[in-house]
Design an enzyme around this catalytic site. Structure first.
Site, PDB file in Angstrom:
ATOM      1  N   TYR A   1      65.012   9.141  -6.959  1.00  0.00           N
ATOM      2  CA  TYR A   1      66.381   9.328  -7.457  1.00  0.00           C
ATOM      3  C   TYR A   1      66.655  10.803  -7.732  1.00  0.00           C
ATOM      4  CZ  TYR A   1      70.450   9.065 -10.528  1.00  0.00           C
ATOM      5  OH  TYR A   1      71.690   9.263 -11.092  1.00  0.00           O
TER       6      TYR A   1
ATOM      7  N   LYS B   1      69.517  13.256  -5.858  1.00  0.00           N
ATOM      8  CA  LYS B   1      70.583  13.949  -6.581  1.00  0.00           C
ATOM      9  C   LYS B   1      70.488  15.468  -6.421  1.00  0.00           C
ATOM     10  CE  LYS B   1      72.822  10.396  -7.783  1.00  0.00           C
ATOM     11  NZ  LYS B   1      74.153  10.174  -7.185  1.00  0.00           N
TER      12      LYS B   1
END
Length: 257
Positions: free
Chosen positions: A152, A156
């Protein structure tokens, strides 16, 4: 008034931003992952300029979404809001990619490359992107043991670097990244400290505001304030290497000018 396309806008931050922009008199094109989610929007759909449907984990659906948006017409702004947080394992998309990479990184890249170029681009990131450096050695998680939090964070970081790379490559487009904070959504949970209004405010403002402070490019924002992102995101060599690898993984080149 502007016309804005927002990915992942049937609920959560995407829906909140859409509601805010429609209430200001702007036209919004919504995006739903599937037809049943589109049907659940209800009366609000009649206030919007359209709705497109497709699952961002699928490259074929990402292409279809781009085609649907282009058929509606040129957008003034695109907000790349859709994303997933943690996955119990790498998973595999129809093309064999890690699901987190596909939804959070490959899909916004493909849509950016395939949708007619807008005046403004806004990419939703996270403060957790600062833990994502070093991803280019194994972008698609084919060699490493799966780590959902790291995947994750990397995804990002990718969208911040993409936003900054586009600010360099497309100087006529305002391209920025936003950290909305830990927001009370289905993803963030009921204990998150940031309410939906605050969480959507910065991206909605960047999408349409004519205030001089909003008319900038290649910046990272948190609650209407500029912040410094991870060093790697600001590195032109990393931005270019990332864009080149995303082009190879998707088979979709990014227009240069």
């Amino acid at each position: 008034m502007a016309i804005i396309f927002i990915t992942g806008s049937t609920d959560g931050l995407g829906r909140a931003a859409a509601q805010s922009l429609v209430d200001q008199g702007h036209r919004v094109v919504l995006h739903a992952r599937a037809a049943d989610r589109a049907a659940d929007i209800g009366e609000f759909a009649s206030r919007c300029a359209g709705i497109v449907v497709g699952d961002l984990r699928s490259a074929a659906d990402a292409r279809s979404i781009a085609d649907q948006v282009n058929a509606i017409g040129r957008m003034d702004t695109i907000i790349h809001n859709a994303g997933v947080y943690t996955r119990p394992d790498r998973g595999a998309t129809p093309e064999g990619h890690a699901e987190t990479l596909a939804i959070n990184t490959l899909a916004p890249y493909m849509l950016t490359a395939l949708i007619e170029r807008p005046d403004r681009l806004v990419y939703l990131s996270s403060g957790l992107h600062r833990g994502g450096e070093g991803s280019l050695d194994d972008l698609d998680w084919t060699q490493r043991d799966w780590d959902s939090a790291k995947a994750y964070a990397e995804s990002k970081l990718h969208v911040v670097a993409l936003a900054f790379g586009l600010a360099r490559r497309w100087p006529k487009v305002l391209s920025n990244a936003v950290d909305p904070g830990w927001v009370r959504t289905k993803m963030g949970g009921s204990g998150a400290p940031v309410d939906l209004h605050t969480g959507q405010q910065t991206q909605a403002w960047l999408a349409v505001s004519e205030e001089p402070a909003a008319l900038v490019s290649g910046r990272y924002w948190h609650h209407l304030r500029r912040e410094e992102p991870a060093r790697e995101a600001t590195d032109p060599d990393f931005q270019d290497a990332l864009i080149e690898r995303l082009g190879r993984l998707t088979g979709v080149p990014l227009p240069q000018t």
